[in-house]
Design a protein around this motif. Structure first.
Motif, short mmCIF file in Angstrom:
data_model
loop_
_atom_site.label_atom_id
_atom_site.label_comp_id
_atom_site.label_asym_id
_atom_site.label_seq_id
_atom_site.Cartn_x
_atom_site.Cartn_y
_atom_site.Cartn_z
N ASN A 63 54.77 79.22 24.77
CA ASN A 63 54.73 80.38 23.88
C ASN A 63 55.93 80.40 22.93
OD1 ASN A 63 52.39 81.16 25.15
ND2 ASN A 63 53.37 82.66 26.48
N ALA A 64 57.06 79.87 23.40
CA ALA A 64 58.27 79.85 22.57
C ALA A 64 58.12 78.95 21.35
CB ALA A 64 59.47 79.40 23.41
N LEU A 65 57.15 78.04 21.36
CA LEU A 65 56.94 77.16 20.20
C LEU A 65 56.25 77.88 19.05
CD1 LEU A 65 55.81 73.84 21.95
CD2 LEU A 65 58.08 74.43 21.09
N GLY A 66 55.71 79.07 19.31
CA GLY A 66 55.09 79.85 18.23
C GLY A 66 53.72 79.38 17.82
N LEU A 67 53.00 78.72 18.72
CA LEU A 67 51.66 78.22 18.40
C LEU A 67 50.57 79.16 18.89
CD1 LEU A 67 52.22 74.48 19.41
CD2 LEU A 67 52.35 75.48 17.12
N GLY A 68 50.94 80.31 19.39
CA GLY A 68 49.98 81.26 19.95
C GLY A 68 50.15 81.39 21.44
N GLU A 69 49.61 82.47 21.98
CA GLU A 69 49.75 82.73 23.41
C GLU A 69 48.86 81.78 24.22
OE1 GLU A 69 49.11 86.37 26.63
OE2 GLU A 69 48.66 86.65 24.51
N PRO A 156 45.50 78.08 19.61
CA PRO A 156 46.54 78.33 20.62
C PRO A 156 46.39 77.36 21.79
CG PRO A 156 45.57 80.39 19.88
CD PRO A 156 44.73 79.29 19.29
#
Length: 274
Positions: A63-69, A156
């Motif tokens: 999630n920390a990569l910002g690609l979606g939950e 995601p």
């Protein structure tokens, strides 16, 4: 003195491979140090198979990569023992949507997946080595996002446990993606227990044959394939699969050809459609 000279000879060769070569002998047996090293490697391989994946920790990093939950999908294998005895169950998603264990745990169940219509879907699967996914899954995902994110839409990420490669076909169909990448822990060996593989399937759907997939194997830097290089190969294969309209045995990565350089090296060798 002869034994010391022999070990010095093999020492140079051992630096070029992780294979156990030139071990020598003591009487009719291997030297004690080599026997202990072999047993330690066997124990590490068993641990890599049986130690469970920390899904919550992996989901937090993903999630920390910002690609979606990230969403967590379980196969129909209820535990590790059944997963090893029943490969068929590892290829099917659990029908039951269960509530996350904690407020911070990822959403679960195939019904939690939303149709995205994205170009690329990525599944992080434990496979036969959850340790491989723990060690290399997130940096490999980051490398893929960096090289693919500017050109393609990404769904995601999905985390799959007790998973075989074909479980991704169900996930890819539910997400509605054009091409699916399954990052999965490979079967541990006595030299490497944390090797990661990437399986590419174009237009994923249940029933795809293994011949319709491409595999990038042996990802475990620094000894194995590096993240950036693996992402470059995956990018070339994705481009080729989209042009060809399929993946598998008709799609080849020729980027290792020394006569070709750069992105131009990633070309197709397609079978004659006739």
């Amino acid at each position: 003195m002869e034994d010391i000279a022999a070990r010095a000879f093999w020492a140079d060769l051992r630096r070029t491979t992780q294979a156990r070569i030139g071990l020598g002998r003591t009487g009719d047996a291997l030297p004690t140090a080599d026997v202990l090293e072999l047993r330690a490697a066997h124990a590490a391989a068993r641990d890599a198979v049986h130690n469970p994946l920390d899904v919550n920790a992996l989901a937090t990093q993903v999630n920390a990569l910002g690609l979606g939950e990230a969403v967590h999908i379980r196969s129909r294998a209820t535990d590790r023992s059944e997963y090893l005895r029943r490969p068929d169950l590892g290829r099917l998603p659990s029908d039951t949507a269960t509530a996350p264990d904690t407020d911070t745990a990822p959403r679960e169940g195939i019904s939690a997946l939303r149709y995205t219509g994205a170009d690329i879907g990525i599944v992080l699967a434990d496979g036969l080595s959850p340790r491989a996914l723990t060690d290399h899954g997130v940096p490999m995902l980051a490398a893929l996002a960096e090289i693919l994110g500017d050109r393609y839409t990404l769904a995601p990420p999905v985390i799959a446990t007790q998973s075989r490669v074909a479980l991704g076909d169900h996930i890819g169909q539910a997400l509605g993606v054009g091409t699916l990448l399954v990052l999965i822990g490979e079967r541990p060996g006595l030299s490497v227990a944390d090797s990661l593989g990437i399986y590419l399937t174009h237009l994923p759907c249940p029933g795809r044959a293994d011949s319709e997939r491409n595999c990038i194997s042996n990802i475990h830097p620094p000894e194995g394939l590096g993240y950036t290089r693996a992402a470059q190969v995956a990018s070339g294969l994705i481009e080729g699969a989209r042009r060809l309209g399929r993946s598998g045995v008709d799609l080849k990565d020729t980027s290792a050809d020394p006569t070709l350089t750069g992105s131009e090296a990633l070309i197709l060798e397609a079978a004659d459609p006739a």
